[in-house]
Design a protein around this motif. Structure first.
Motif, PDB file in Angstrom:
ATOM      1  N   PRO A  84     178.549  26.249  66.115  1.00  0.00           N
ATOM      2  CA  PRO A  84     178.084  26.661  64.777  1.00  0.00           C
ATOM      3  C   PRO A  84     176.660  27.195  64.777  1.00  0.00           C
ATOM      4  CG  PRO A  84     179.219  24.551  64.676  1.00  0.00           C
ATOM      5  CD  PRO A  84     179.027  24.857  66.115  1.00  0.00           C
ATOM      6  N   LEU A  85     175.788  26.601  65.590  1.00  0.00           N
ATOM      7  CA  LEU A  85     174.414  27.085  65.663  1.00  0.00           C
ATOM      8  C   LEU A  85     174.367  28.522  66.148  1.00  0.00           C
ATOM      9  CD1 LEU A  85     171.325  26.667  65.614  1.00  0.00           C
ATOM     10  CD2 LEU A  85     171.509  25.827  67.963  1.00  0.00           C
ATOM     11  N   PHE A  86     175.193  28.874  67.122  1.00  0.00           N
ATOM     12  CA  PHE A  86     175.163  30.228  67.670  1.00  0.00           C
ATOM     13  C   PHE A  86     175.857  31.228  66.744  1.00  0.00           C
ATOM     14  CE2 PHE A  86     173.601  28.034  71.270  1.00  0.00           C
ATOM     15  CZ  PHE A  86     172.918  28.983  72.032  1.00  0.00           C
ATOM     16  N   TYR A  87     176.755  30.774  65.884  1.00  0.00           N
ATOM     17  CA  TYR A  87     177.228  31.643  64.806  1.00  0.00           C
ATOM     18  C   TYR A  87     176.040  32.057  63.931  1.00  0.00           C
ATOM     19  CZ  TYR A  87     182.235  30.703  65.587  1.00  0.00           C
ATOM     20  OH  TYR A  87     183.513  30.635  66.110  1.00  0.00           O
ATOM     21  N   TYR A  88     175.257  31.066  63.567  1.00  0.00           N
ATOM     22  CA  TYR A  88     174.114  31.335  62.688  1.00  0.00           C
ATOM     23  C   TYR A  88     173.070  32.205  63.387  1.00  0.00           C
ATOM     24  CZ  TYR A  88     170.210  30.486  59.519  1.00  0.00           C
ATOM     25  OH  TYR A  88     169.170  30.646  58.653  1.00  0.00           O
ATOM     26  N   LEU A  89     172.797  31.929  64.651  1.00  0.00           N
ATOM     27  CA  LEU A  89     171.836  32.746  65.395  1.00  0.00           C
ATOM     28  C   LEU A  89     172.312  34.192  65.501  1.00  0.00           C
ATOM     29  CD1 LEU A  89     170.822  30.306  68.290  1.00  0.00           C
ATOM     30  CD2 LEU A  89     169.545  30.843  66.212  1.00  0.00           C
TER      31      LEU A  89
ATOM     32  N   VAL B  56     171.378  35.931  62.345  1.00  0.00           N
ATOM     33  CA  VAL B  56     169.940  36.197  62.235  1.00  0.00           C
ATOM     34  C   VAL B  56     169.513  37.377  63.108  1.00  0.00           C
ATOM     35  CG1 VAL B  56     167.639  35.218  62.645  1.00  0.00           C
ATOM     36  CG2 VAL B  56     169.414  33.833  61.582  1.00  0.00           C
ATOM     37  N   THR B  57     170.180  37.578  64.239  1.00  0.00           N
ATOM     38  CA  THR B  57     169.748  38.640  65.152  1.00  0.00           C
ATOM     39  C   THR B  57     169.803  40.028  64.526  1.00  0.00           C
ATOM     40  OG1 THR B  57     171.990  38.794  66.066  1.00  0.00           O
ATOM     41  CG2 THR B  57     170.410  37.404  67.246  1.00  0.00           C
ATOM     42  N   LEU B  58     170.785  40.260  63.624  1.00  0.00           N
ATOM     43  CA  LEU B  58     170.972  41.610  63.077  1.00  0.00           C
ATOM     44  C   LEU B  58     170.889  41.690  61.558  1.00  0.00           C
ATOM     45  CD1 LEU B  58     173.776  43.233  65.286  1.00  0.00           C
ATOM     46  CD2 LEU B  58     171.314  43.621  65.359  1.00  0.00           C
ATOM     47  N   ILE B  59     170.624  40.587  60.891  1.00  0.00           N
ATOM     48  CA  ILE B  59     170.625  40.631  59.435  1.00  0.00           C
ATOM     49  C   ILE B  59     169.521  41.537  58.906  1.00  0.00           C
ATOM     50  CG2 ILE B  59     169.177  38.564  59.225  1.00  0.00           C
ATOM     51  CD1 ILE B  59     172.048  39.671  56.892  1.00  0.00           C
ATOM     52  N   HIS B  60     168.343  41.531  59.540  1.00  0.00           N
ATOM     53  CA  HIS B  60     167.239  42.355  59.052  1.00  0.00           C
ATOM     54  C   HIS B  60     167.550  43.847  59.218  1.00  0.00           C
ATOM     55  CE1 HIS B  60     165.511  38.452  60.330  1.00  0.00           C
ATOM     56  NE2 HIS B  60     164.859  38.558  59.189  1.00  0.00           N
ATOM     57  N   TRP B  61     168.088  44.210  60.356  1.00  0.00           N
ATOM     58  CA  TRP B  61     168.421  45.607  60.605  1.00  0.00           C
ATOM     59  C   TRP B  61     169.522  46.076  59.655  1.00  0.00           C
ATOM     60  CZ3 TRP B  61     167.056  50.090  61.787  1.00  0.00           C
ATOM     61  CH2 TRP B  61     167.925  51.076  62.244  1.00  0.00           C
TER      62      TRP B  61
ATOM     63  N   ALA C 283     180.520  33.578  69.949  1.00  0.00           N
ATOM     64  CA  ALA C 283     180.065  33.106  68.643  1.00  0.00           C
ATOM     65  C   ALA C 283     178.914  33.964  68.122  1.00  0.00           C
ATOM     66  CB  ALA C 283     179.642  31.643  68.738  1.00  0.00           C
ATOM     67  N   VAL C 284     177.997  34.368  69.012  1.00  0.00           N
ATOM     68  CA  VAL C 284     176.881  35.215  68.604  1.00  0.00           C
ATOM     69  C   VAL C 284     177.393  36.552  68.087  1.00  0.00           C
ATOM     70  CG1 VAL C 284     174.806  36.416  69.388  1.00  0.00           C
ATOM     71  CG2 VAL C 284     175.273  34.100  70.185  1.00  0.00           C
ATOM     72  N   MET C 285     178.357  37.149  68.783  1.00  0.00           N
ATOM     73  CA  MET C 285     178.888  38.449  68.353  1.00  0.00           C
ATOM     74  C   MET C 285     179.639  38.345  67.028  1.00  0.00           C
ATOM     75  SD  MET C 285     180.010  40.314  71.917  1.00  0.00           S
ATOM     76  CE  MET C 285     180.882  38.928  72.638  1.00  0.00           C
ATOM     77  N   VAL C 286     180.336  37.232  66.822  1.00  0.00           N
ATOM     78  CA  VAL C 286     180.994  37.026  65.532  1.00  0.00           C
ATOM     79  C   VAL C 286     179.955  36.946  64.418  1.00  0.00           C
ATOM     80  CG1 VAL C 286     182.373  35.408  64.169  1.00  0.00           C
ATOM     81  CG2 VAL C 286     183.054  35.946  66.514  1.00  0.00           C
TER      82      VAL C 286
END
Length: 282
Positions: free
Chosen positions: A79-84, A87-92, A216-219
């Motif tokens: 779940p933490l890596f879903y959230y991360l 965050v990685t692309l939300i600003h862009w 999870a990060v890509m999702v």
């Protein structure tokens, strides 16, 4: 009679084990306790077994159901890596979704080398991201700047850049357009640097722990694009909606450092990432 060779009189391991089993049976028949095998005689898998429940957990985890606790703070912090990933692309994605408020508002009619705001933004972001990724993936830089340090720095840089764009929209409406364009693209370059720090550190951690975390990060990245797109379709030209989304995305990034430290207290994989590189690799 001819003497028997010494090797013939030496008991073989198989004979010793057979005698031990007979002795055990004899003791059991007479109510005695069976003989114990010496330490280290067990199978390697049994000797090296690890108690999965021995990992310390945060106080909050003791108040949650066992199944949920294992899902949140178990062996893989999915779940933490879903959230991360979000965050990685939300600003862009926020910048892309609210492109009209800049291209048709603050920077309307501004062209550099034949290109307007909508054409310069992707170029500046891509160049900054790729250059920073090349720098941070070098061994010398990676040894000096740890994975977790890059994660925290990426969050801070991304927040500074997105709030800088918000300030440009709010404060430079009456300023020189070329100067405003320069400041806006500078913030886009800073955003590319922050994004590269975030993605490099998060994918580095995920890859070193489990491929499932990389998925999870890509999702999470895909979810960030969908969410910002759903908001941007009806509200892409609203300055108020853009300001709210920029502030919310900034808060999402600021949550990462304390959240990561909290989960790391109960997860051995993440605790290892917080160690210095030499100690972690050793």
């Amino acid at each position: 009679l001819a003497e028997r060779p010494a090797s013939a009189m030496t008991p073989k391991p198989a004979d010793i084990e057979c005698a031990t089993e007979l002795s055990d049976r004899s003791h059991s028949d007479h109510g005695g306790s069976p003989s114990r095998k010496p330490p280290g005689h067990e199978n390697g898998a049994a000797a090296n077994a690890v108690d999965v429940d021995s990992t310390p957990r945060s106080p909050l985890s003791s108040q949650l159901p066992v199944g949920l606790c294992g899902f949140l703070w178990g062996g893989l912090p999915v779940p933490l890596f879903y959230y991360l990933g979000v965050v990685t692309l939300i600003h862009w994605n926020v910048v892309l979704s609210f492109m009209p408020i800049f291209s048709q508002g603050l920077y309307k009619g501004v062209h550099w080398l034949g290109g307007d705001w909508g054409e310069w933004v992707p170029l500046c972001y891509a160049v900054a991201t790729n250059i920073m990724l090349a720098v941070t993936t070098s061994r010398s830089v990676a040894a000096r700047l740890g994975t977790v340090s890059r994660l925290y720095a990426g969050c801070l840089v991304s927040v500074v850049s997105i709030l800088g764009l918000l300030a440009c929209d709010r404060l430079l409406q009456d300023a020189d357009k070329d100067f405003a364009m320069l400041l806006g693209l500078t913030n886009v370059v800073i955003l590319g640097i922050g994004s590269s720090l975030l993605q490099g550190s998060i994918f580095g951690m995920a890859g070193s722990i489990s491929p499932r975390l990389s998925s999870a990060v890509m999702v999470g990245q895909g979810a960030a694009g969908v969410a910002s797109g759903v908001v941007g379709l009806p509200l892409g030209d609203s300055r108020t909606a853009a300001a709210i989304c920029m502030v919310v995305s900034s808060l999402a990034a600021l949550v990462v450092p304390p959240l990561f430290r909290h989960v790391a207290l109960s997860n051995s994989h993440l605790r290892r990432m917080m160690l210095p590189a030499a100690e972690r690799d050793g």
